[in-house]
Scaffold this motif. Structure first.
Motif, PDB file in Angstrom:
ATOM      1  N   TYR A  29      40.934 112.503  16.128  1.00 56.63           N
ATOM      2  CA  TYR A  29      42.207 112.426  16.846  1.00 56.63           C
ATOM      3  C   TYR A  29      42.286 113.501  17.920  1.00 56.63           C
ATOM      4  O   TYR A  29      42.749 113.255  19.038  1.00 56.63           O
ATOM      5  CB  TYR A  29      43.364 112.582  15.857  1.00 56.63           C
ATOM      6  CG  TYR A  29      44.718 112.637  16.521  1.00 56.63           C
ATOM      7  CD1 TYR A  29      45.349 111.473  16.953  1.00 56.63           C
ATOM      8  CD2 TYR A  29      45.365 113.860  16.730  1.00 56.63           C
ATOM      9  CE1 TYR A  29      46.583 111.523  17.569  1.00 56.63           C
ATOM     10  CE2 TYR A  29      46.597 113.913  17.349  1.00 56.63           C
ATOM     11  CZ  TYR A  29      47.205 112.743  17.759  1.00 56.63           C
ATOM     12  OH  TYR A  29      48.434 112.796  18.376  1.00 56.63           O
ATOM     13  N   ASP A  30      41.817 114.708  17.589  1.00 52.52           N
ATOM     14  CA  ASP A  30      41.867 115.798  18.563  1.00 52.52           C
ATOM     15  C   ASP A  30      40.976 115.493  19.761  1.00 52.52           C
ATOM     16  O   ASP A  30      41.340 115.759  20.912  1.00 52.52           O
ATOM     17  CB  ASP A  30      41.431 117.100  17.884  1.00 52.52           C
ATOM     18  CG  ASP A  30      41.542 118.295  18.824  1.00 52.52           C
ATOM     19  OD1 ASP A  30      42.678 118.643  19.192  1.00 52.52           O
ATOM     20  OD2 ASP A  30      40.501 118.870  19.196  1.00 52.52           O
ATOM     21  N   ARG A  31      39.808 114.915  19.500  1.00 55.14           N
ATOM     22  CA  ARG A  31      38.916 114.576  20.609  1.00 55.14           C
ATOM     23  C   ARG A  31      39.500 113.464  21.468  1.00 55.14           C
ATOM     24  O   ARG A  31      39.325 113.446  22.690  1.00 55.14           O
ATOM     25  CB  ARG A  31      37.553 114.151  20.062  1.00 55.14           C
ATOM     26  CG  ARG A  31      36.738 115.298  19.470  1.00 55.14           C
ATOM     27  CD  ARG A  31      35.400 114.806  18.966  1.00 55.14           C
ATOM     28  NE  ARG A  31      34.589 115.897  18.425  1.00 55.14           N
ATOM     29  CZ  ARG A  31      33.386 115.729  17.890  1.00 55.14           C
ATOM     30  NH1 ARG A  31      32.857 114.510  17.819  1.00 55.14           N
ATOM     31  NH2 ARG A  31      32.719 116.766  17.425  1.00 55.14           N
ATOM     32  N   ALA A  32      40.188 112.516  20.822  1.00 51.40           N
ATOM     33  CA  ALA A  32      40.727 111.384  21.581  1.00 51.40           C
ATOM     34  C   ALA A  32      41.916 111.790  22.443  1.00 51.40           C
ATOM     35  O   ALA A  32      42.153 111.197  23.495  1.00 51.40           O
ATOM     36  CB  ALA A  32      41.128 110.268  20.622  1.00 51.40           C
ATOM     37  N   THR A  33      42.697 112.785  21.984  1.00 51.60           N
ATOM     38  CA  THR A  33      43.908 113.161  22.706  1.00 51.60           C
ATOM     39  C   THR A  33      43.730 114.392  23.579  1.00 51.60           C
ATOM     40  O   THR A  33      44.575 114.656  24.437  1.00 51.60           O
ATOM     41  CB  THR A  33      45.046 113.424  21.708  1.00 51.60           C
ATOM     42  OG1 THR A  33      44.641 114.436  20.765  1.00 51.60           O
ATOM     43  CG2 THR A  33      45.385 112.145  20.935  1.00 51.60           C
ATOM     44  N   ALA A  34      42.669 115.165  23.377  1.00 49.25           N
ATOM     45  CA  ALA A  34      42.472 116.380  24.172  1.00 49.25           C
ATOM     46  C   ALA A  34      42.099 116.008  25.601  1.00 49.25           C
ATOM     47  O   ALA A  34      41.339 115.065  25.835  1.00 49.25           O
ATOM     48  CB  ALA A  34      41.378 117.242  23.547  1.00 49.25           C
ATOM     49  N   PRO A  35      42.640 116.720  26.607  1.00 50.27           N
ATOM     50  CA  PRO A  35      42.280 116.432  28.003  1.00 50.27           C
ATOM     51  C   PRO A  35      40.821 116.762  28.270  1.00 50.27           C
ATOM     52  O   PRO A  35      40.280 117.737  27.736  1.00 50.27           O
ATOM     53  CB  PRO A  35      43.224 117.347  28.798  1.00 50.27           C
ATOM     54  CG  PRO A  35      43.606 118.435  27.851  1.00 50.27           C
ATOM     55  CD  PRO A  35      43.613 117.816  26.488  1.00 50.27           C
ATOM     56  N   ASP A  36      40.192 115.939  29.099  1.00 49.66           N
ATOM     57  CA  ASP A  36      38.780 116.141  29.443  1.00 49.66           C
ATOM     58  C   ASP A  36      38.693 117.167  30.565  1.00 49.66           C
ATOM     59  O   ASP A  36      39.047 116.895  31.708  1.00 49.66           O
ATOM     60  CB  ASP A  36      38.160 114.805  29.869  1.00 49.66           C
ATOM     61  CG  ASP A  36      36.644 114.920  30.062  1.00 49.66           C
ATOM     62  OD1 ASP A  36      36.107 116.041  29.932  1.00 49.66           O
ATOM     63  OD2 ASP A  36      36.008 113.891  30.346  1.00 49.66           O
ATOM     64  N   ARG A  37      38.227 118.356  30.218  1.00 46.08           N
ATOM     65  CA  ARG A  37      38.073 119.442  31.190  1.00 46.08           C
ATOM     66  C   ARG A  37      36.628 119.917  31.198  1.00 46.08           C
ATOM     67  O   ARG A  37      36.347 121.100  31.318  1.00 46.08           O
ATOM     68  CB  ARG A  37      39.012 120.591  30.816  1.00 46.08           C
ATOM     69  CG  ARG A  37      40.457 120.167  30.717  1.00 46.08           C
ATOM     70  CD  ARG A  37      41.338 121.233  30.095  1.00 46.08           C
ATOM     71  NE  ARG A  37      41.166 122.527  30.714  1.00 46.08           N
ATOM     72  CZ  ARG A  37      42.119 123.447  30.785  1.00 46.08           C
ATOM     73  NH1 ARG A  37      43.317 123.195  30.299  1.00 46.08           N
ATOM     74  NH2 ARG A  37      41.885 124.614  31.339  1.00 46.08           N
ATOM     75  N   SER A  38      35.714 118.967  31.092  1.00 43.08           N
ATOM     76  CA  SER A  38      34.307 119.305  30.900  1.00 43.08           C
ATOM     77  C   SER A  38      33.609 119.771  32.165  1.00 43.08           C
ATOM     78  O   SER A  38      32.560 120.418  32.081  1.00 43.08           O
ATOM     79  CB  SER A  38      33.566 118.092  30.328  1.00 43.08           C
ATOM     80  OG  SER A  38      33.716 116.962  31.179  1.00 43.08           O
ATOM     81  N   ALA A  39      34.139 119.464  33.358  1.00 41.83           N
ATOM     82  CA  ALA A  39      33.462 119.824  34.611  1.00 41.83           C
ATOM     83  C   ALA A  39      34.508 119.933  35.719  1.00 41.83           C
ATOM     84  O   ALA A  39      35.605 119.365  35.611  1.00 41.83           O
ATOM     85  CB  ALA A  39      32.404 118.779  34.967  1.00 41.83           C
ATOM     86  N   PRO A  40      34.195 120.653  36.817  1.00 39.30           N
ATOM     87  CA  PRO A  40      35.175 120.807  37.906  1.00 39.30           C
ATOM     88  C   PRO A  40      35.619 119.482  38.514  1.00 39.30           C
ATOM     89  O   PRO A  40      36.820 119.269  38.747  1.00 39.30           O
ATOM     90  CB  PRO A  40      34.430 121.676  38.926  1.00 39.30           C
ATOM     91  CG  PRO A  40      33.399 122.405  38.134  1.00 39.30           C
ATOM     92  CD  PRO A  40      32.988 121.476  37.047  1.00 39.30           C
ATOM     93  N   ASP A  41      34.672 118.579  38.809  1.00 41.69           N
ATOM     94  CA  ASP A  41      35.064 117.312  39.422  1.00 41.69           C
ATOM     95  C   ASP A  41      35.854 116.436  38.448  1.00 41.69           C
ATOM     96  O   ASP A  41      36.771 115.709  38.853  1.00 41.69           O
ATOM     97  CB  ASP A  41      33.830 116.571  39.936  1.00 41.69           C
ATOM     98  CG  ASP A  41      32.769 116.397  38.860  1.00 41.69           C
ATOM     99  OD1 ASP A  41      32.859 117.058  37.804  1.00 41.69           O
ATOM    100  OD2 ASP A  41      31.840 115.590  39.069  1.00 41.69           O
ATOM    101  N   VAL A  42      35.520 116.513  37.154  1.00 38.02           N
ATOM    102  CA  VAL A  42      36.244 115.716  36.154  1.00 38.02           C
ATOM    103  C   VAL A  42      37.694 116.174  36.052  1.00 38.02           C
ATOM    104  O   VAL A  42      38.622 115.353  36.020  1.00 38.02           O
ATOM    105  CB  VAL A  42      35.544 115.815  34.786  1.00 38.02           C
ATOM    106  CG1 VAL A  42      36.380 115.156  33.696  1.00 38.02           C
ATOM    107  CG2 VAL A  42      34.167 115.169  34.845  1.00 38.02           C
ATOM    108  N   VAL A  43      37.916 117.477  36.016  1.00 32.49           N
ATOM    109  CA  VAL A  43      39.277 117.977  35.852  1.00 32.49           C
ATOM    110  C   VAL A  43      40.115 117.709  37.102  1.00 32.49           C
ATOM    111  O   VAL A  43      41.319 117.433  37.011  1.00 32.49           O
ATOM    112  CB  VAL A  43      39.260 119.477  35.481  1.00 32.49           C
ATOM    113  CG1 VAL A  43      38.943 120.348  36.683  1.00 32.49           C
ATOM    114  CG2 VAL A  43      40.583 119.894  34.866  1.00 32.49           C
TER     115      VAL A  43
END
Length: 204
Positions: A83-97
């Motif tokens: 659940y935490d992975r599904a709801t956490a915002p994706d901030r994995s890379a500069p272009d992604v964020v």
């Protein structure tokens, strides 16, 4: 006329001939029924049922209860992680964020969701907010809705900071005619527990 003396008068029944009636034979004596020898013996004593060991049963129940508790705990932890992975915002890379921030702030117009992609505490994003306010004003003026798309994201990273430049393509249908505009924007991002958008401004 009187019958002569010594004669017997018939009364309509045959005269007894003087033969004695034999007495009935006595009933034979009854002999009690004899039981077979096996029925006369007392039943053998019942064999006591051996008691099952209670300690083994308790041990098995304790082990089963422990296994079930571990399975429930493991399932709860796995569910929380998923659940935490599904709801956490994706901030994995500069272009992604940056892409996620543009979508949340300009298209979804969800400030709470957009904050999940911004730098915590020291973000300066007033320039992009003024841009969105202008879009909302034009929507009311021309009775339309604007959508924002973006082109390729150009990333220049240096350590824990990165600059991302991207063309924003603003489109709307006015009087049945599709109109669009293109603007170049620069976003400054920083890595701190995941990448976040710190500033946004028009590129010169």
């Amino acid at each position: 006329m009187q019958p002569p003396a010594g004669s017997q008068v018939s009364s309509g029944q045959p005269a007894a001939l003087g033969v004695p009636t034999p007495a009935p034979a006595p009933a034979p004596a009854q002999v009690p029924a004899q039981r077979p020898p096996s029925e006369q013996l007392p039943p053998p004593p019942a064999t006591p049922t051996p008691e099952r060991p209670r300690r083994r049963v308790r041990t098995v129940l304790t082990v089963v209860a422990g296994v079930l508790a571990l399975l429930c705990l493991g399932g709860g932890i796995a569910g929380y992680v998923l659940y935490d992975r599904a709801t956490a915002p994706d901030r994995s890379a500069p272009d992604v964020v940056v892409a996620n921030y543009i979508q949340a702030f300009l298209n979804d117009r969800n400030d709470t969701k957009a904050e999940g992609f911004a730098c915590a505490g020291d973000a300066d994003l007033d320039g992009l907010r003024m841009f969105r306010d202008e879009l909302v004003s034009r929507e009311g003026r021309f009775d339309t809705e604007f959508s924002v798309r973006w082109g390729p994201l150009d990333v220049r990273q240096s350590g824990d900071t990165a600059t991302v430049e991207v063309d924003l393509i603003i489109s709307a249908v006015v009087d049945g005619v599709t109109q669009s505009d293109r603007q170049r924007w620069r976003f400054e991002t920083r890595q701190k527990d995941g990448w976040g958008v710190c500033t946004a401004q028009l590129a010169s």
